[in-house]
Design an enzyme around this catalytic site. Structure first.
Site, PDB file in Angstrom:
ATOM      1  N   HIS A   1       1.767  11.102  -2.273  1.00  0.00           N
ATOM      2  CA  HIS A   1       0.531  10.922  -1.519  1.00  0.00           C
ATOM      3  C   HIS A   1      -0.189  12.255  -1.512  1.00  0.00           C
ATOM      4  CE1 HIS A   1      -1.548   9.151   2.286  1.00  0.00           C
ATOM      5  NE2 HIS A   1      -2.257   8.994   1.184  1.00  0.00           N
TER       6      HIS A   1
ATOM      7  N   HIS B   1       0.862  -1.192   0.000  1.00  0.00           N
ATOM      8  CA  HIS B   1       0.000   0.000   0.000  1.00  0.00           C
ATOM      9  C   HIS B   1       0.894   1.236   0.000  1.00  0.00           C
ATOM     10  CE1 HIS B   1      -2.235   3.207   2.294  1.00  0.00           C
ATOM     11  NE2 HIS B   1      -3.105   2.935   1.353  1.00  0.00           N
TER      12      HIS B   1
END
Length: 588
Positions: free
Chosen positions: A174, A128
């Site tokens: 991110h 992830h």
């Protein structure tokens, strides 16, 4: 007459004594050496076949194994080559062999499962936010953690792709955080270079796509130019059935939401951020203590792109068509409720993503629907958005329901990640582990496995912890205690379905670098196929928190019966050079 000044310094030397073999090892040697002081290769073969329950297979016979072991032990311990006539083992040689992880490991290191079933039939080692070096909010983005993950055998890499500041190139970062970006092309080149260093089976790149149509076209060009023939994509733009890992050896697969799906989405679901952050101990919570927080929303901040993309406007163009056709596994949530999302379609396969808490909620009322969905389609489970410190959750909930991609923050560490490492030590560490048959099949009434059902005990595992060694080589003398040798104890237990989960521990062995416990534990298992054996060594500290002395996690279904040498790993999952336990495994 001269005088001398004398300085006397008092130091306590910690002598490490060589422990003699445990009683079971002595008795086995005596039995199979037929009372003699030397064991022949033929006598060792009998020991391997009977007490170690080893069978011919994999191109080698037990007899060949026995000959090889004798040769390797004599070469290592006595530097005796094939030319020397002595071809037997003493008791000390025999014990050395049993206590050597290289010669006598607890699980096999070869791929041995059927690899010709569709991808949906396998648990897949999944990362992830694979590009993050640390926490989810402010760490650097880099290709280094991607390379590390691939070298560990991870097969699914996740990349969040965004336009750069001038909107003419693609960055990985991110989104909506302080993480510093890395160029997409750098990540793709590193994936190409390291994808198959540990496993020949396919690498799947899941893209969290926040791009405009022209940048999607640019990504399509990057993918084709970087991977060329390695890139797998279907002739039609939608797969009806997933190929097998064997068919896809040395191939790269792209999975994301097709561009036209973004255009249909009009709303954006953003998670509220939970300011509460629980304190976990140094090694993370016990898996049984990990709870799944209920949240109304089932998307995390990092996964909102599967539900929306605010950068896409206008009609579907021909440049997007190239990008769309490179997407082998289509992702996305159909409109409607969970029942619709879990609908199995005859003419296509797809990937559905659920957060850890959304899965937990869905499992309460739709457990068998999830199992049925995962028999043909891919389910990806990801950490909730509030895991800012890159912690992880309990993977067993996903695995029990057939979820192939239980996505973990590989850059974190703790007990949950140890379970993930343990699961994917199975099947030679190739990153694909075949799901148990009972999760893949329906009975005569078309009923599938119910994860909530109370099941009878199917198999009982007996584990004996004999002794440990190697700490004096891998740790400083004063690492555990300044003034005395360490006081080690071992925790041993099971992670698995709730009915099987338990932890037990040995007594502590005081002042001993080479502790001998000789304690046996029994574990009744209702679902041995999903059980993981957990082993941790700690050093008792009266005044402070107990020190960490090593850990491992092993798939119960892969355990080799008999007396085995079990290597231990540090908190981050790196194997120690010397620390190991001597254990015995038996199924009754």
């Amino acid at each position: 007459m001269g005088s001398y000044r004398m300085c006397v310094c008092f130091t306590r030397k910690f002598r490490v004594k060589e422990e003699e073999p445990p009683r079971d090892v002595k008795e086995a040697f005596e039995k199979y050496a037929e009372g003699g002081t030397q064991m022949t290769a033929e006598q060792l073969r009998r020991f391997l076949a009977e007490l170690q329950v080893e069978k011919d297979g994999g191109g080698a016979s037990v007899s060949d194994d026995a000959e090889r072991i004798v040769e390797q032990v004599l070469q290592k311990r006595h530097h005796i080559t094939k030319l020397i006539t002595r071809r037997t083992l003493s008791l000390e040689d025999f014990h050395h062999y049993l206590f050597s992880p290289d010669l006598n490991p607890p699980i096999r290191d070869q791929v041995h499962q059927d690899m010709t079933a569709p991808l949906s039939h396998y648990y897949i080692y999944t990362g992830h936010n694979s590009y993050l070096t640390g926490n989810q909010l402010s760490s650097d983005c880099s290709d280094v953690p991607i390379i590390k993950a691939l070298k560990r055998g991870v097969r699914v890499v996740e990349l969040d792709i965004w336009p750069n500041s001038t909107k003419d190139n693609v960055h990985v970062l991110h989104g909506r955080t302080l993480t510093t970006p890395v160029e997409l092309i750098k990540c793709l080149k590193s994936i190409k270079e390291h994808a198959f260093s540990e496993s020949p089976y396919p690498v799947i790149i899941t893209l969290e796509d926040h791009l405009t149509a022209d940048l999607q076209a640019k990504v399509a060009q990057m993918l084709i130019q970087t991977f060329g023939e390695m890139l797998f994509y279907p002739e039609t733009c939608c797969l009806k059935e997933l190929p097998s890992p064997e068919e896809l050896k040395y191939r790269i697969i792209i999975s994301t939401k097709p561009p036209e799906e973004y255009l249909k989405d009009k709303t954006s679901n953003e998670n509220g951020l939970d300011s509460h952050k629980s304190e976990e101990d140094l090694w993370g919570k016990e898996p049984s203590e990990l709870t799944h927080e209920r949240e109304d929303d089932d998307t995390s901040e990092s996964d909102t792109s599967e539900d929306n993309n605010n950068n896409n406007h206008g009609s579907f163009s021909s440049v997007e068509h190239d990008y769309k056709c490179l997407i082998a596994i289509h992702a996305g949530k159909p409109k409607g409720g969970l029942k619709d999302a879990l609908k199995v379609e005859l003419d296509k396969v797809r990937r559905l993503s659920l957060s850890e808490q959304a899965l937990e909620k869905a499992a309460e009322s739709h457990g068998t629907d999830i199992v049925r969905f995962t028999q043909k389609n891919i389910l990806r489970v990801y950490p909730k958005g509030t895991r800012f410190n890159s912690s992880n959750y309990k993977p067993l909930v996903g695995w029990m329901h057939g979820a192939q991609m239980v996505a973990f923050n590989m850059q974190g560490y703790g007990r949950s990640l140890w379970l993930m490492h343990g699961m994917f030590r199975a099947n030679g560490g190739c990153g694909y582990v075949k799901k148990p048959d009972f999760i893949m099949k329906a009975d005569s009434d078309n009923q599938v496995f119910d994860p909530k059902a109370n099941l009878p005990v199917k198999k009982t595992l007996k584990v004996k912890v004999y002794m440990g060694d190697g700490w004096h080589l891998d740790f400083k003398q004063t690492h555990f205690d300044l003034y005395s040798p360490p006081d080690f104890y071992t925790r041993v237990g099971i992670a698995g379905v709730p009915a099987d989960e338990i932890m037990k521990k040995t007594k502590k062995k005081e002042d001993d670098w080479t502790p001998v416990w000789e304690e046996e534990f029994t574990f009744p298992l209702t679902v041995p196929e999903l059980a993981l054996l957990r082993v941790e060594v700690h050093e008792y500290d009266m005044s402070e928190k107990d020190d960490f002395g090593g850990q491992t996690c092993l798939p119960v279904s892969e355990l080799r019966q008999g007396i085995r040498a079990v290597p231990l790993f540090d908190r981050k999952g790196v194997k120690y050079n010397s620390v190991r336990l001597l254990m015995r495994f038996e199924f009754v």
